[in-house]
Design a protein around this motif. Sequence first.
Motif, PDB file in Angstrom:
ATOM      1  N   ILE A 252     -15.131  55.801  49.793  1.00 22.12           N
ATOM      2  CA  ILE A 252     -15.085  56.229  48.394  1.00 22.12           C
ATOM      3  C   ILE A 252     -13.831  55.691  47.709  1.00 22.12           C
ATOM      4  O   ILE A 252     -13.885  55.154  46.600  1.00 22.12           O
ATOM      5  N   LEU A 253     -12.687  55.841  48.384  1.00 20.75           N
ATOM      6  CA  LEU A 253     -11.428  55.402  47.792  1.00 20.75           C
ATOM      7  C   LEU A 253     -11.396  53.895  47.596  1.00 20.75           C
ATOM      8  O   LEU A 253     -10.793  53.393  46.642  1.00 20.75           O
ATOM      9  N   ASN A 254     -12.029  53.172  48.497  1.00 18.20           N
ATOM     10  CA  ASN A 254     -12.067  51.720  48.375  1.00 18.20           C
ATOM     11  C   ASN A 254     -12.744  51.293  47.072  1.00 18.20           C
ATOM     12  O   ASN A 254     -12.401  50.275  46.483  1.00 18.20           O
ATOM     13  N   SER A 255     -13.699  52.116  46.614  1.00 12.20           N
ATOM     14  CA  SER A 255     -14.431  51.789  45.394  1.00 12.20           C
ATOM     15  C   SER A 255     -13.797  52.371  44.136  1.00 12.20           C
ATOM     16  O   SER A 255     -13.830  51.746  43.072  1.00 12.20           O
ATOM     17  N   PHE A 256     -13.219  53.566  44.260  1.00 15.43           N
ATOM     18  CA  PHE A 256     -12.806  54.291  43.059  1.00 15.43           C
ATOM     19  C   PHE A 256     -11.333  54.695  43.026  1.00 15.43           C
ATOM     20  O   PHE A 256     -10.950  55.487  42.162  1.00 15.43           O
ATOM     21  N   LEU A 257     -10.521  54.178  43.927  1.00 23.48           N
ATOM     22  CA  LEU A 257      -9.109  54.568  43.928  1.00 23.48           C
ATOM     23  C   LEU A 257      -8.417  54.181  42.629  1.00 23.48           C
ATOM     24  O   LEU A 257      -7.543  54.900  42.144  1.00 23.48           O
ATOM     25  N   TRP A 258      -8.841  53.071  42.030  1.00 24.98           N
ATOM     26  CA  TRP A 258      -8.237  52.659  40.754  1.00 24.98           C
ATOM     27  C   TRP A 258      -8.476  53.713  39.677  1.00 24.98           C
ATOM     28  O   TRP A 258      -7.589  53.988  38.861  1.00 24.98           O
ATOM     29  N   ALA A 259      -9.663  54.331  39.690  1.00 24.64           N
ATOM     30  CA  ALA A 259      -9.970  55.368  38.699  1.00 24.64           C
ATOM     31  C   ALA A 259      -9.140  56.618  38.959  1.00 24.64           C
ATOM     32  O   ALA A 259      -8.654  57.269  38.026  1.00 24.64           O
ATOM     33  N   VAL A 260      -8.967  56.973  40.242  1.00 24.78           N
ATOM     34  CA  VAL A 260      -8.129  58.114  40.610  1.00 24.78           C
ATOM     35  C   VAL A 260      -6.702  57.897  40.127  1.00 24.78           C
ATOM     36  O   VAL A 260      -6.054  58.823  39.608  1.00 24.78           O
ATOM     37  N   LYS A 261      -6.217  56.672  40.265  1.00 25.31           N
ATOM     38  CA  LYS A 261      -4.856  56.348  39.831  1.00 25.31           C
ATOM     39  C   LYS A 261      -4.709  56.500  38.314  1.00 25.31           C
ATOM     40  O   LYS A 261      -3.674  56.967  37.827  1.00 25.31           O
ATOM     41  N   PHE A 262      -5.729  56.116  37.565  1.00 26.54           N
ATOM     42  CA  PHE A 262      -5.675  56.281  36.111  1.00 26.54           C
ATOM     43  C   PHE A 262      -5.597  57.761  35.731  1.00 26.54           C
ATOM     44  O   PHE A 262      -4.863  58.152  34.819  1.00 26.54           O
ATOM     45  N   VAL A 263      -6.367  58.592  36.438  1.00 28.72           N
ATOM     46  CA  VAL A 263      -6.331  60.040  36.178  1.00 28.72           C
ATOM     47  C   VAL A 263      -4.948  60.600  36.493  1.00 28.72           C
ATOM     48  O   VAL A 263      -4.387  61.393  35.730  1.00 28.72           O
ATOM     49  N   ALA A 264      -4.390  60.171  37.635  1.00 30.77           N
ATOM     50  CA  ALA A 264      -3.050  60.626  38.014  1.00 30.77           C
ATOM     51  C   ALA A 264      -2.017  60.182  36.981  1.00 30.77           C
ATOM     52  O   ALA A 264      -1.130  60.954  36.596  1.00 30.77           O
ATOM     53  N   ALA A 265      -2.130  58.939  36.512  1.00 29.40           N
ATOM     54  CA  ALA A 265      -1.197  58.426  35.510  1.00 29.40           C
ATOM     55  C   ALA A 265      -1.271  59.244  34.225  1.00 29.40           C
ATOM     56  O   ALA A 265      -0.245  59.567  33.617  1.00 29.40           O
ATOM     57  N   ALA A 266      -2.497  59.604  33.812  1.00 30.74           N
ATOM     58  CA  ALA A 266      -2.666  60.414  32.607  1.00 30.74           C
ATOM     59  C   ALA A 266      -2.005  61.780  32.774  1.00 30.74           C
ATOM     60  O   ALA A 266      -1.371  62.294  31.842  1.00 30.74           O
ATOM     61  N   ALA A 267      -2.131  62.365  33.976  1.00 31.34           N
ATOM     62  CA  ALA A 267      -1.505  63.661  34.235  1.00 31.34           C
ATOM     63  C   ALA A 267       0.016  63.551  34.175  1.00 31.34           C
ATOM     64  O   ALA A 267       0.694  64.407  33.583  1.00 31.34           O
ATOM     65  N   PHE A 268       0.578  62.498  34.766  1.00 31.38           N
ATOM     66  CA  PHE A 268       2.029  62.314  34.756  1.00 31.38           C
ATOM     67  C   PHE A 268       2.547  62.127  33.333  1.00 31.38           C
ATOM     68  O   PHE A 268       3.579  62.696  32.949  1.00 31.38           O
ATOM     69  N   ILE A 269       1.840  61.313  32.554  1.00 27.11           N
ATOM     70  CA  ILE A 269       2.264  61.058  31.175  1.00 27.11           C
ATOM     71  C   ILE A 269       2.172  62.343  30.346  1.00 27.11           C
ATOM     72  O   ILE A 269       3.047  62.634  29.516  1.00 27.11           O
ATOM     73  N   TYR A 270       1.122  63.116  30.568  1.00 26.71           N
ATOM     74  CA  TYR A 270       0.981  64.402  29.870  1.00 26.71           C
ATOM     75  C   TYR A 270       2.171  65.309  30.175  1.00 26.71           C
ATOM     76  O   TYR A 270       2.760  65.911  29.264  1.00 26.71           O
ATOM     77  N   PHE A 271       2.534  65.410  31.457  1.00 24.43           N
ATOM     78  CA  PHE A 271       3.654  66.256  31.830  1.00 24.43           C
ATOM     79  C   PHE A 271       4.969  65.730  31.249  1.00 24.43           C
ATOM     80  O   PHE A 271       5.842  66.508  30.867  1.00 24.43           O
ATOM     81  N   ALA A 272       5.119  64.405  31.202  1.00 24.26           N
ATOM     82  CA  ALA A 272       6.339  63.825  30.624  1.00 24.26           C
ATOM     83  C   ALA A 272       6.477  64.224  29.162  1.00 24.26           C
ATOM     84  O   ALA A 272       7.553  64.643  28.714  1.00 24.26           O
TER      85      ALA A 272
END
Length: 243
Positions: free
Chosen positions: A65-85
Motif C-alpha cells: 500500500i505504501l509503495n503506491s500511496f506513500l506520496w499521498a500520505v506525505k502530502f496529508v502529513a505536510a498539510a497537518a504540519f503547516i496547519y499546526f505552524a
Amino acid sequence: MENLLAIFFTVLITDFVAEFGDKTQLLLIGMTSKYKMRDIFLGTLFANVVLNAIAVFIGGALNEILNSFLWAVKFVAAAAFIYFAVTTLKNDDDDEEEGTDSRIKFAPLAVFCTFFVAELGDKTQLTAVTFGANYGMSMIFVVFLACSIGLFAADIIGMLIGCFLKAKAPDGILKVLSFALFAGFGLFTVYQALGLLQARLSEKGSQAVVPVWPVMAAVAVLFAGLCLLQLWLNKKADKSSRA
C-alpha cells in the motif's frame, strides 16, 4: 526464555534508537505549546499501538500500500504540519475563546491523527515491519510489544522536553521553536511527497516530470500568506478586545 528476552530487548532498543531525534519526537516537543500533556500522551499512545499493530501484523500488505500511496500520505502529513505552524501563531486569548470543552474533546484525536500520518511509512514503522517479517508469527506479539514500548519511550522523552521548555524557557520561546519545527517539517515533507510522486510515475513508465521547485515555491508563498493572515487576525482581535 533467554532467547525471547534477547529478541524483546533487541527490538525495543532498535526501535527506541530509530525514533530518537526523529521528526515525530521533535514534533511532540512542539505540540506541548498547543495541548496538555495528558492529551498528547493519550493521542500518541493510541497512535503508537495502531501503527505498530499495522506494521507487525500486516507488514506485507502495508509495504504494498505504501509503495503506491506513500506520496499521498506525505502530502496529508505536510498539510497537518503547516496547519499546526500557522495556528501556533494564534494569540493564546483566541484559543481560550474557542472553548476548553471542545479542545479537551478533540485534542487527543488531533494528536493521534497528526502523529499517525507523520509516522506512517517512517523508518521506525519500517523497522517494525522488518522485525515482524524476520521473527515470524511465533514472535509476533513479542515484536509488537517491544516496538510499541521502544517507540513510546522515545516519544515520552520528547513530551518531557517540551514540558520542561514550556515551564522553564522564557515566554514565547517554545512557540517560536514549535513554529520552526512545524514549518520546517511541513515544507520538507512536501518536498519528500513530490519526490515520491516522481518516483511512482517513473515506476509506471510515465514520462511526466513533477515540477518540484515551482510547486515548492507555490507552497512557500501560500504558507507565508496564511501566516500573514493569521497575524492580521491576531491584530484585529487585539483591537476588538481593546475597544
